[in-house]
Every structure is written in structure tokens, then in C-alpha cells.
Design a protein around this motif. Structure first.
Motif, PDB file in Angstrom:
ATOM      1  N   PHE A 125       0.845  -1.205   0.000  1.00  0.00           N
ATOM      2  CA  PHE A 125       0.000   0.000   0.000  1.00  0.00           C
ATOM      3  C   PHE A 125       0.878   1.251   0.000  1.00  0.00           C
ATOM      4  CE2 PHE A 125      -2.006   3.117   3.044  1.00  0.00           C
ATOM      5  CZ  PHE A 125      -2.885   3.682   2.136  1.00  0.00           C
ATOM      6  N   GLY A 126       1.963   1.212   0.749  1.00  0.00           N
ATOM      7  CA  GLY A 126       2.919   2.312   0.793  1.00  0.00           C
ATOM      8  C   GLY A 126       4.309   1.770   1.073  1.00  0.00           C
ATOM      9  N   PRO A 127       5.316   2.644   1.119  1.00  0.00           N
ATOM     10  CA  PRO A 127       6.696   2.187   1.325  1.00  0.00           C
ATOM     11  C   PRO A 127       7.035   1.858   2.773  1.00  0.00           C
ATOM     12  CG  PRO A 127       6.643   4.558   1.034  1.00  0.00           C
ATOM     13  CD  PRO A 127       5.238   4.078   0.783  1.00  0.00           C
ATOM     14  N   THR A 128       6.119   2.085   3.706  1.00  0.00           N
ATOM     15  CA  THR A 128       6.355   1.779   5.116  1.00  0.00           C
ATOM     16  C   THR A 128       5.247   0.863   5.625  1.00  0.00           C
ATOM     17  OG1 THR A 128       5.026   3.599   6.016  1.00  0.00           O
ATOM     18  CG2 THR A 128       7.309   4.111   5.366  1.00  0.00           C
ATOM     19  N   ASP A 129       5.330   0.481   6.892  1.00  0.00           N
ATOM     20  CA  ASP A 129       4.301  -0.352   7.506  1.00  0.00           C
ATOM     21  C   ASP A 129       3.053   0.450   7.885  1.00  0.00           C
ATOM     22  OD1 ASP A 129       5.511  -2.901   7.465  1.00  0.00           O
ATOM     23  OD2 ASP A 129       6.811  -2.342   9.141  1.00  0.00           O
ATOM     24  N   ALA A 130       3.109   1.763   7.739  1.00  0.00           N
ATOM     25  CA  ALA A 130       2.006   2.606   8.184  1.00  0.00           C
ATOM     26  C   ALA A 130       0.742   2.350   7.363  1.00  0.00           C
ATOM     27  CB  ALA A 130       2.397   4.075   8.087  1.00  0.00           C
ATOM     28  N   SER A 131      -0.385   2.316   8.056  1.00  0.00           N
ATOM     29  CA  SER A 131      -1.681   2.105   7.406  1.00  0.00           C
ATOM     30  C   SER A 131      -2.750   2.693   8.329  1.00  0.00           C
ATOM     31  CB  SER A 131      -1.938   0.613   7.188  1.00  0.00           C
ATOM     32  OG  SER A 131      -3.224   0.370   6.688  1.00  0.00           O
ATOM     33  N   TRP A 132      -3.532   3.609   7.823  1.00  0.00           N
ATOM     34  CA  TRP A 132      -4.463   4.346   8.695  1.00  0.00           C
ATOM     35  C   TRP A 132      -5.501   3.433   9.334  1.00  0.00           C
ATOM     36  CZ3 TRP A 132      -9.782   5.313   8.048  1.00  0.00           C
ATOM     37  CH2 TRP A 132     -10.348   4.897   6.837  1.00  0.00           C
ATOM     38  N   LEU A 133      -5.837   2.319   8.706  1.00  0.00           N
ATOM     39  CA  LEU A 133      -6.600   1.244   9.319  1.00  0.00           C
ATOM     40  C   LEU A 133      -5.765  -0.030   9.196  1.00  0.00           C
ATOM     41  CD1 LEU A 133     -10.301   1.707   8.059  1.00  0.00           C
ATOM     42  CD2 LEU A 133      -9.505   1.905  10.430  1.00  0.00           C
ATOM     43  N   PRO A 134      -5.744  -0.874  10.230  1.00  0.00           N
ATOM     44  CA  PRO A 134      -4.908  -2.075  10.154  1.00  0.00           C
ATOM     45  C   PRO A 134      -5.409  -3.060   9.109  1.00  0.00           C
ATOM     46  CG  PRO A 134      -6.266  -2.099  12.147  1.00  0.00           C
ATOM     47  CD  PRO A 134      -6.432  -0.739  11.530  1.00  0.00           C
ATOM     48  N   GLN A 135      -4.467  -3.632   8.350  1.00  0.00           N
ATOM     49  CA  GLN A 135      -4.795  -4.622   7.328  1.00  0.00           C
ATOM     50  C   GLN A 135      -4.743  -6.021   7.932  1.00  0.00           C
ATOM     51  OE1 GLN A 135      -1.412  -2.977   5.194  1.00  0.00           O
ATOM     52  NE2 GLN A 135      -2.660  -2.860   3.345  1.00  0.00           N
ATOM     53  N   PRO A 136      -5.724  -6.870   7.624  1.00  0.00           N
ATOM     54  CA  PRO A 136      -5.688  -8.243   8.123  1.00  0.00           C
ATOM     55  C   PRO A 136      -4.416  -8.970   7.667  1.00  0.00           C
ATOM     56  CG  PRO A 136      -7.856  -7.733   7.252  1.00  0.00           C
ATOM     57  CD  PRO A 136      -6.964  -6.587   6.868  1.00  0.00           C
ATOM     58  N   GLU A 137      -3.845  -9.774   8.540  1.00  0.00           N
ATOM     59  CA  GLU A 137      -2.614 -10.504   8.215  1.00  0.00           C
ATOM     60  C   GLU A 137      -2.804 -11.446   7.038  1.00  0.00           C
ATOM     61  OE1 GLU A 137      -1.154 -12.452  11.674  1.00  0.00           O
ATOM     62  OE2 GLU A 137      -0.858 -10.580  12.815  1.00  0.00           O
ATOM     63  N   SER A 138      -4.029 -11.899   6.820  1.00  0.00           N
ATOM     64  CA  SER A 138      -4.297 -12.867   5.739  1.00  0.00           C
ATOM     65  C   SER A 138      -4.389 -12.245   4.366  1.00  0.00           C
ATOM     66  CB  SER A 138      -5.613 -13.605   6.044  1.00  0.00           C
ATOM     67  OG  SER A 138      -6.704 -12.688   6.067  1.00  0.00           O
ATOM     68  N   TRP A 139      -4.262 -10.934   4.282  1.00  0.00           N
ATOM     69  CA  TRP A 139      -4.515 -10.276   3.006  1.00  0.00           C
ATOM     70  C   TRP A 139      -3.385 -10.418   1.994  1.00  0.00           C
ATOM     71  CZ3 TRP A 139      -7.733  -5.131   2.968  1.00  0.00           C
ATOM     72  CH2 TRP A 139      -9.052  -5.437   3.301  1.00  0.00           C
ATOM     73  N   GLY A 140      -2.271 -10.973   2.390  1.00  0.00           N
ATOM     74  CA  GLY A 140      -1.191 -11.179   1.428  1.00  0.00           C
ATOM     75  C   GLY A 140      -1.627 -12.011   0.237  1.00  0.00           C
ATOM     76  N   ARG A 141      -2.503 -12.974   0.460  1.00  0.00           N
ATOM     77  CA  ARG A 141      -2.934 -13.848  -0.647  1.00  0.00           C
ATOM     78  C   ARG A 141      -3.831 -13.123  -1.634  1.00  0.00           C
ATOM     79  NH1 ARG A 141      -7.947 -16.778   0.185  1.00  0.00           N
ATOM     80  NH2 ARG A 141      -9.011 -16.109   2.079  1.00  0.00           N
ATOM     81  N   PHE A 142      -4.361 -11.945  -1.218  1.00  0.00           N
ATOM     82  CA  PHE A 142      -5.190 -11.153  -2.128  1.00  0.00           C
ATOM     83  C   PHE A 142      -4.387 -10.070  -2.847  1.00  0.00           C
ATOM     84  CE2 PHE A 142      -8.284 -12.495   1.189  1.00  0.00           C
ATOM     85  CZ  PHE A 142      -9.184 -13.175   0.387  1.00  0.00           C
ATOM     86  N   ALA A 143      -3.104  -9.964  -2.578  1.00  0.00           N
ATOM     87  CA  ALA A 143      -2.307  -8.886  -3.165  1.00  0.00           C
ATOM     88  C   ALA A 143      -2.326  -8.966  -4.687  1.00  0.00           C
ATOM     89  CB  ALA A 143      -0.884  -8.951  -2.645  1.00  0.00           C
ATOM     90  N   ARG A 144      -2.311  -7.800  -5.306  1.00  0.00           N
ATOM     91  CA  ARG A 144      -2.401  -7.773  -6.770  1.00  0.00           C
ATOM     92  C   ARG A 144      -1.259  -8.546  -7.422  1.00  0.00           C
ATOM     93  NH1 ARG A 144      -1.618  -5.266 -11.735  1.00  0.00           N
ATOM     94  NH2 ARG A 144      -3.566  -4.670 -12.777  1.00  0.00           N
ATOM     95  N   GLU A 145      -0.049  -8.370  -6.934  1.00  0.00           N
ATOM     96  CA  GLU A 145       1.096  -9.064  -7.526  1.00  0.00           C
ATOM     97  C   GLU A 145       0.965 -10.570  -7.378  1.00  0.00           C
ATOM     98  OE1 GLU A 145       4.785  -7.554  -6.079  1.00  0.00           O
ATOM     99  OE2 GLU A 145       4.497  -5.561  -6.962  1.00  0.00           O
TER     100      GLU A 145
END
Length: 569
Positions: free
Chosen positions: A462-482
Motif C-alpha cells: 500500500f505504501g513504502p512503510t508499515d504505516a496504514s491508517w486502518l490495520p490490514q488483516p494478516e491474511s490479506w497477502g494472498r489477495f495482493a495484486r502481484e
């Protein structure tokens, strides 16, 4: 193989179907959650510019941006403090201009949000209204009223806020004494404008021109059924089971005047239509088919069609379709009614399954408990879904929707199969609904979590750092576009294929012919030379013959439950 019979539905008049918006696939960007270029945890305009190539590859015709204007962000930007400024969270006007030019270079049109029902309480107009006092011209730009009772201690009426709690707040005058009350159909930081004021109307003409002169292709109008309130501001108690935006009738209610539900005194008043006629005249002075899109939560569809008569807006969101359950009879009925009702006023039907205000359809279609619009879902909600069932139904529903004639809307992340983020910590939630209902309703944060781009990157890319205004679920890696790109079984590739076929086959400008001879739980139609078959039941059915062009799930001799196929025979 199943035998087929056909019934021809009324086609949309091809002679009036040439404008781009009649067949467009429009992608909604929620800027704070799309892409973060500077690493502060908030999506921005530069991030959108960086990702336009991905949207071009997806195959969309236009993007719609939720608000990026100057705002204290008490309602995620829908509390606007300057309609002609970009909030520093998102960048600058120069960043907007670069993004707009880049989108146009790629053949992507840009629609921006407009929020005319209310401003932020920080807006200079409201601050002037507070300072100038009762009876002043500035105070007449908003809905100020004296309270009831001997000391004016009772609100002017019993209206309730969409976000919960009273729709009136009393101010304190400069001398410290209680003053008038002001109306806010949403949060107390969002005072409603008084659209009987010609001054207010002129300000918005100027705002429209500001963005049209910069080159935007149109406006999505927030709360397009608001702005005008019934004379006298009468008391109103909503029916039990009404959604947060004033709905309550089912999508299948007959579209005849005798059964049209009475509008609440703050929604869908006749006076709103003259505002949009005025705006349409203004847009018509600009080249290039600039458009107005209505967010109008009204029932039934015949009433929604009033917003898209030839001299008013161009499109209206089809919330009746969004709210239709995953049931064959109801889907057939709402599709038929949508096409016929909008065609009767010369407009295309729109189709939408998700947006920033509703539970994502990869979750919603598998919920087993009641879920009113705007209430959201969280860890304590009743009837939480099986995620696998939700994703399978979402893929099938999307494949069905994208084959329908008219214009389709995609909400960022649905092309990845993103579900609702259910397990957000209470202390991370930001939606005013959560606070104004004291946690009774979770609100809309779950559909607004920043989307994943790369499985192994900080904040999933989402960005170049771990920062995210709302926390992303840990399982979302499998949904990543790449992670999904190039995988023929992924939801991303399903959407890419569907949008390509949709364009090549002219499905947006086609017309629907129902096909019969299937089991009751099968929805089947032909659009051009493409036959679409969706099994929304619980049992497999025989596959019809033909070349499989698209399938939402693996198919062989049987069409499994919650599966949609496109065929050419």
C-alpha cells in the motif's frame, strides 16, 4: 445438455446509446485506502498516479474518486472545509492536475465526488453563520432553527442522524448562553446547507465550474436525494428495518405510484430536481459528455429514475440491485425492472455490488444474519459468513453483473476478491457511526481498509512503510495484486478477462434476452452472441453446450452451485 428457449426483453434504444457513460466500467477509488506514495499511512493523489497503469491493464473506462478536498477528516473527507482545495493529506492541486492528465493520457476519464448536502463545521461559511447570529444572511445559508419549549431546550423536531443520535445540535452563543439549533443529518460536524438560499446555489455553480475548468469528466453527487427538506420540517419516525440512508422497501416492490413509499421529509423532495436541471444546463456548456451520477437511496426503482430524466442527471446508482439477495427469482426481477425502468426515461441502468458505504460483497453475499445498510459487520455480528462461500459467490455475482447491458461500477479491491475486514480492533475504528451508536453498529471501516498490492512488502505494498491508517488483516497477502497477477484462477484475472470480453462483445451496449429451460435456481440470458448462465442454487446442474469464454469457478460437465459461465455457441 440443457435445452434452451428464449424470451426477448425490450432493448435499449441504440440511437441514444453512443455516449461513453452509457456502457462504461467505472472504478471507484477511495483515495485514503488506494495507494500511499509518501509512506505516512494515508493514500494520496501521487499514489493514484503511480497505479494508473494497473487500472489501464484492468480495462476500466473511468475512475471515480471519493473526496480528497480540504477537511478535518471527521467523516473521512465527506466533511468538506474547502471544495476547491486539496487536503494536504492527499497532496496538492498540482498533484491532482498531474493525476488527471496522466489518467487522460491513458484513456481513463476522471469523476470526482461532490458533497452538496452539508459542509464541515470548520468551513468558513459555517463559522460566519455562527459569528453573525440569528437572522443574518450567513446563518441563512444553513438550517438553523429555534428550539421548542419555554427556553428553546427541545430540538425543533424528532429527526435522527443517519449515523445515530439526534440530527440537531444546539450552539452556545458568544455570551455563553444557549443559542439556536442546527440540523445535521449526518455527524454534528456536518451541518446541512439550506438549499432554498440562492447564495448557496451560486456557490455550487462556481464549484462545478472550478473542477470542470480543470478538466474533470463529471461528478458523483453524494446524498443526491437530500438537500431539500419538507416545508415546516415535520416530525418523522422511520419504519422499523429502514437502512441508514432512509430505505426500507424491498427491491421487488411493484414500481407503481400506488405502492411508492412516502419519502421522509428530508429525503427525495421534489425540489432537488430543479437543482440538477440547473447543473445539467451548466455541464452541457462544456465539451466531452461531462456527467452527473446520483447517489440516491430511494425506493422503488421508478422513483430513482426521476433523477436521470433527460434534463437531469446521467446515471444513478442501482442500489436495488446491490441489495438484492443471491436468489434467482429476485435477481431476474430486479434485472428486468432495472433495464425497463431506466430505459423508460432514456437512461442506462447501472450495476454495482460494493462501495465505500456497504459491506463488501465477498462477505455480504454469504452473511446469514440481517445486515442493514450502514451497520457494517464485526466480530460480534450474528451470522458471519464462511469466507470460501463468500468469495465463490462474489466471483459468480461479479461475472453476472459485468455481462449486463449498461454501465458497471467496481469498488477498489473487489477485483482482488477482498472480503470485509471484520476483526478490526475497537480502538482502530474511525467511522462516526461506531461512536454515535456507542458501538451498537460497527459502521463502514471494514470496507475501507487499505488494499494490498504486494504480498511481501510493508503494508502489503500500500505504501513504502508499515504505516496504514486502518490495520490490514494478516491474511490479506494472498489477495495482493502481484500475487494474483498472471494466475489464471485468480479473481484479478477473472475481472481482466470479463472486462476484455465485455468490450470486445459490446455487452454494455447490447440487450438482454432471457433463456429458459434450466433449473429454477439458474439465471440465464443472452447478450449479443454471449450466453450467461449463473447457478445461484445449492445443487449442480448440467452445463449447456458452447465454447466457455469465462467461468467464475472450474466447470466440466456440470455447473456447480455459485458459479457463472459465459458461453458462445
Amino acid at each position: 445438455m440443457t435445452s434452451l428457449t428464449t424470451v426477448d426483453a425490450a432493448p435499449v434504444d441504440a440511437a441514444i446509446g453512443q455516449e461513453w457513460w452509457r456502457t462504461a466500467v467505472i472504478y471507484q477509488i477511495y483515495p485514503r485506502s488506494f495507494s500511499d506514495a509518501n509512506g505516512d499511512g494515508m493514500g494520496d493523489l501521487a499514489g493514484i498516479s503511480e497505479r494508473l497503469g494497473a487500472l489501464q491493464e484492468l480495462g476500466v473506462d473511468a475512475i471515480w474518486l471519493s473526496p480528497f478536498y480540504t477537511s478535518p477528516q471527521r467523516d473521512a473527507g465527506y466533511d468538506v472545509a474547502d471544495y476547491c482545495g486539496v487536503d494536504p493529506l492527499f497532496g496538492s492541486l498540482a498533484d491532482f492536475d498531474r493525476m488527471l492528465a496522466s489518467a487522460h493520457d491513458r484513456g481513463i476519464r476522471v469523476i470526482v465526488d461532490l458533497v452538496p448536502n452539508h459542509t464541515s463545521s470548520d468551513h468558513a461559511w459555517f463559522q460566519a453563520a455562527l459569528a453573525d447570529g440569528p437572522g443574518s444572511e450567513a446563518r441563512g445559508h444553513y438550517m438553523f432553527r429555534d428550539g421548542k419549549g419555554p427556553n428553546g431546550d427541545t430540538p425543533p423536531n424528532n429527526w435522527m442522524s443517519v449515523f445515530g443520535g439526534p440530527a440537531w445540535t444546539r450552539i452556545t452563543d458568544p455570551d455563553g448562553t444557549p443559542g439556536q439549533w442546527y440540523l445535521h443529518l449526518f455527524d454534528s460536524s456536518q451541518p446541512d446547507l439550506d438549499w432554498t438560499s440562492e447564495w448557496v446555489r451560486q456557490q455550487f455553480r462556481d464549484i462545478l465550474r472550478f473542477w470542470l475548468d480543470r478538466g474533470v469528466d463529471g461528478f458523483r453527487v453524494d446524498v443526491a436525494h437530500g438537500m431539500i427538506k419538507a416545508e415546516g420540517l415535520p416530525d418523522y419516525t422511520p419504519p422499523e428495518g429502514a437502512g441508514s440512508m432512509g430505505g426500507g422497501a424491498t427491491p421487488l416492490e411493484p414500481d407503481i405510484a400506488a405502492s411508492t413509499p412516502a419519502s421522509p421529509p428530508f429525503w427525495a423532495q421534489d425540489g432537488v430536481h430543479e437543482i440538477y436541471r440547473d447543473w445539467r444546463r451548466l455541464l452541457n456548456t462544456y465539451p466531452g459528455d461531462r456527467i452527473l451520477v446520483a447517489e440516491a437511496w430511494v425506493d422503488p426503482l421508478a422513483k430513482v429514475a426521476l433523477w436521470v430524466r433527460p434534463d437531469e442527471m446521467h446515471q444513478a446508482f442501482n442500489f436495488a440491485y446491490l441489495e438484492t439477495p443471491w436468489e434467482a427469482d429476485e435477481l431476474r426481477t430486479v434485472i428486468d425492472r432495472s433495464i425497463d425502468t431506466f430505459a423508460a426515461v432514456g437512461a442506462p441502468s447501472t450495476w454495482v455490488l460494493s462501495n465505500h458505504d456497504v459491506v463488501r460483497h465477498a462477505t455480504r453475499l454469504a452473511l446469514t444474519g440481517d445486515n442493514l445498510q450502514g451497520a457494517g459487520v464485526g466480530p460480534k455480528s450474528v451470522g458471519l459468513p464462511d469466507p470460501a462461500v463468500g468469495l465463490r459467490r462474489a466471483r459468480a455475482a461479479s461475472a453476472l453483473m459485468l455481462a449486463l447491458p449498461g454501465s458497471s461500477y467496481i469498488y477498489q479491491g473487489e477485483e482482488l476478491g477482498l472480503p470485509e475486514a471484520i476483526d478490526l480492533p475497537d480502538d482502530a475504528r474511525e467511522d462516526p457511526t461506531w461512536f454515535r451508536t456507542k458501538g451498537e453498529r460497527y459502521g463502514r471501516d471494514g470496507c475501507r481498509v487499505p488494499i494490498p498490492w504486494s504480498a511481501d512488502a510493508p503494508s502489503f505494498g500500500f505504501g513504502p512503510t508499515d504505516a496504514s491508517w486502518l490495520p490490514q488483516p494478516e491474511s490479506w497477502g494472498r489477495f495482493a495484486r502481484e500475487a494474483e497477477e498472471g494466475d489464471p484462477d485468480s479473481t484479478l484475472e477473472l475481472y481482466k478477462r470479463a472486462l476484455l470480453l465485455r468490450r470486445e462483445s459490446g455487452l454494455g451496449s447490447g440487450h438482454l434476452i432471457w433463456r429458459h429451460g434450466f433449473a429454477h435456481d439458474v439465471v440465464a440470458f443472452r447478450n449479443g452472441d454471449v450466453t450467461v448462465v449463473a447457478n445461484v442454487g445449492t445443487a449442480s446442474v448440467p452445463m449447456p453446450s458452447g465454447e466457455v469464454l469465462l467461468a467464475s469457478a472450474p466447470v466440466s460437465g456440470q455447473l456447480e452451485p455459485d458459479t457463472t459461465v459465459w458461453l458462445r455457441s
